[in-house]
Write a protein that holds these residues in place. Structure first.
Motif, PDB file in Angstrom:
ATOM      1  N   UNK A  26       0.830  -1.199   0.000  1.00  0.00           N
ATOM      2  CA  UNK A  26       0.000   0.000   0.000  1.00  0.00           C
ATOM      3  C   UNK A  26       0.870   1.257   0.000  1.00  0.00           C
ATOM      4  N   UNK A  27       1.921   1.233   0.798  1.00  0.00           N
ATOM      5  CA  UNK A  27       2.799   2.406   0.873  1.00  0.00           C
ATOM      6  C   UNK A  27       3.432   2.703  -0.482  1.00  0.00           C
ATOM      7  N   UNK A  28       3.772   1.647  -1.226  1.00  0.00           N
ATOM      8  CA  UNK A  28       4.350   1.827  -2.556  1.00  0.00           C
ATOM      9  C   UNK A  28       3.363   2.470  -3.524  1.00  0.00           C
ATOM     10  N   UNK A  29       2.072   2.377  -3.200  1.00  0.00           N
ATOM     11  CA  UNK A  29       1.031   2.992  -4.030  1.00  0.00           C
ATOM     12  C   UNK A  29       0.592   4.344  -3.458  1.00  0.00           C
ATOM     13  N   UNK A  30       1.334   4.867  -2.505  1.00  0.00           N
ATOM     14  CA  UNK A  30       1.046   6.181  -1.946  1.00  0.00           C
ATOM     15  C   UNK A  30      -0.031   6.200  -0.887  1.00  0.00           C
ATOM     16  N   UNK A  31      -0.286   5.036  -0.273  1.00  0.00           N
ATOM     17  CA  UNK A  31      -1.324   4.941   0.754  1.00  0.00           C
ATOM     18  C   UNK A  31      -0.693   4.529   2.078  1.00  0.00           C
ATOM     19  N   UNK A  32      -0.846   5.357   3.098  1.00  0.00           N
ATOM     20  CA  UNK A  32      -0.367   4.996   4.427  1.00  0.00           C
ATOM     21  C   UNK A  32      -1.238   3.894   5.009  1.00  0.00           C
ATOM     22  N   UNK A  33      -0.715   3.191   6.008  1.00  0.00           N
ATOM     23  CA  UNK A  33      -1.493   2.148   6.660  1.00  0.00           C
ATOM     24  C   UNK A  33      -1.577   2.375   8.158  1.00  0.00           C
ATOM     25  N   UNK A  34      -2.769   2.127   8.682  1.00  0.00           N
ATOM     26  CA  UNK A  34      -3.032   2.190  10.118  1.00  0.00           C
ATOM     27  C   UNK A  34      -3.318   0.771  10.582  1.00  0.00           C
ATOM     28  N   UNK A  35      -2.750   0.414  11.710  1.00  0.00           N
ATOM     29  CA  UNK A  35      -2.957  -0.935  12.236  1.00  0.00           C
ATOM     30  C   UNK A  35      -3.932  -0.910  13.405  1.00  0.00           C
ATOM     31  N   UNK A  36      -4.844  -1.865  13.401  1.00  0.00           N
ATOM     32  CA  UNK A  36      -5.719  -2.077  14.549  1.00  0.00           C
ATOM     33  C   UNK A  36      -5.377  -3.427  15.146  1.00  0.00           C
ATOM     34  N   UNK A  37      -5.030  -3.401  16.396  1.00  0.00           N
ATOM     35  CA  UNK A  37      -4.718  -4.634  17.133  1.00  0.00           C
ATOM     36  C   UNK A  37      -5.988  -5.061  17.851  1.00  0.00           C
TER      37      UNK A  37
END
Length: 421
Positions: A26-37
């Motif tokens: 996703x980051x390579x496509x310009x989208x940050x990621x948020x993690x939910x534990x």
């Protein structure tokens, strides 16, 4: 819901195992990621695969859905999906609350409960497996008396071939029930009931898909290889990537798509396991998440893109997904997976013949679960394979030869261990 930020973010619940690889894509496509534990503590089997640095935030869910939704919404999410099986129901709830592409909560439990899953498919007119959900041994043995022969006992909700027993007589059925009922699965869930099913004769196959608004794309199809080892019948020893088309594949895909619709899987990845029986395909189970075992690695090399790539497309570039969702994959290479099966246990010193394995012409990559200096166990399920080998090559015969060679190398001589303490 709305947000005060213009940055886009993808949300992944429990980005463990193979799902650990989604955030970099996703980051390579310009989208940050948020993690939910999903829980305050990550299960031990998944903790080593979590890479917190891949995420701009880690939100620990404490049971308060409203609070978790508010924390996620601050990041302007474009989508939300589960990384592993135990995250499916929470992901359904969160994505529905946030108004994102979702499978919704109406059938969440059906998608997690293997008994309900089969019954729902049967109710939709899809041929299914004879089964029973047993909470006591007497009811189970009465059912077995009417369905003699080989049966399978398993937890209602688990993963990785955890707690699966193949039983051929009354004593084995009784013993397996005793080992399952009241215990906890590898996901930490109590087995309050035990699922008993007829044993399906035939090849086990996998159909991986990605969906967007009810449109399903088949990303890869695999035929499983099994062997009997370490006292386990039908130990999953590996798999081979199948071409998209063929008589078997058409039947498998048709059955899978009917199952996806029956289970309400309209968005995101799904991993469907089936048996190709003499009477046609029969559903084993469907997971509304990406396939595990890092299958995306050989699939990506052999096809050019994997289920993970298609998952990123569905959320980061839905227009591109919509333009090509009904296209078929083509094999650029042939691929096989070999799960190395340890016959020993103790402290691993070395893999003496690793160089021979890596020297195979079609060797592509190996993923290690156990490295020298750590404890190795006899392989009895998906969690105890010490390493997984990926083979890819333009020539099918080369891959077949190297798969056989890898199995020849596997055995006592492949593992140097210290005495069991």
């Amino acid at each position: 819901m709305t947000s005060n930020t213009d940055r886009r973010a993808m949300v992944i619940v429990d980005a463990f195992a193979s799902a650990r690889c989604l955030a970099p894509l996703f980051r390579a496509r310009g989208v940050d990621c948020v993690h939910v534990q999903s829980t305050p503590t990550i299960p031990d089997v998944y903790a080593p695969s979590f890479h917190p640095d891949d995420f701009i935030a880690n939100i620990v869910h404490d049971g308060d859905v409203a609070a978790t939704v508010a924390a996620i919404d601050a990041h302007a999410p474009i989508g939300l999906l589960p990384g592993i099986e135990r995250a499916v129901m929470l992901a359904d709830e969160l994505s529905e609350e946030l108004g994102l592409p979702t499978n919704g909560t109406a059938q969440s439990l059906t998608r997690r409960d293997k008994f309900r899953m089969i019954e729902t498919a049967r109710a939709a007119g899809i041929p299914g497996t004879e089964q029973l959900l047993a909470t006591d041994a007497e009811t189970l043995l009465d059912w077995y008396g009417r369905n003699p022969g080989r049966v399978v006992l398993k937890p209602v909700s688990s993963a990785g071939n955890d707690g699966i027993f193949f039983c051929d007589d009354t004593d084995q059925v009784r013993a397996a029930f005793g080992k399952l009922h009241g215990t906890h699965s590898v996901l930490g869930q109590e087995n309050q009931a035990v699922l008993a099913q007829e044993y399906l004769v035939g090849s086990e196959c996998i159909v991986n898909t990605v969906s967007l608004h009810g449109r399903h794309h088949v990303t890869d199809i695999w035929k499983m290889h099994h062997l009997s080892a370490n006292g386990v019948r039908d130990l999953p020893a590996g798999a081979e990537l199948m071409p998209r088309h063929g008589t078997d594949q058409e039947a498998l895909v048709e059955h899978t798509l009917l199952v996806l619709d029956a289970l309400g899987i309209r968005n995101g990845p799904a991993h469907t396991e089936l048996k190709l029986t003499p009477k046609g395909p029969r559903l084993v189970e469907t997971g509304a998440r990406v396939c595990g075992a890092d299958v995306h690695v050989p699939a990506g090399d052999a096809i050019g893109e994997s289920q993970l790539d298609w998952t990123v497309d569905a959320y980061a570039d839905p227009e591109r997904f919509a333009q090509r969702w009904d296209g078929d994959y083509e094999l650029l290479k042939h691929a096989r997976i070999v799960n190395m099966v340890s016959p020993v246990e103790g402290d691993l010193i070395d893999y003496p013949q690793l160089a021979d394995l890596q020297g195979l012409e079609s060797f592509h990559e190996a993923v290690f679960r156990v490295t020298p200096g750590n404890r190795i166990n006899r392989s009895v399920d998906d969690w105890t394979f010490p390493l997984r080998v990926f083979l890819t090559h333009e020539t099918e015969s080369t891959v077949v030869r190297d798969c056989t060679s890898a199995r020849y190398l596997d055995g006592h001589g492949f593992y140097a261990v210290s005495a069991t303490s």
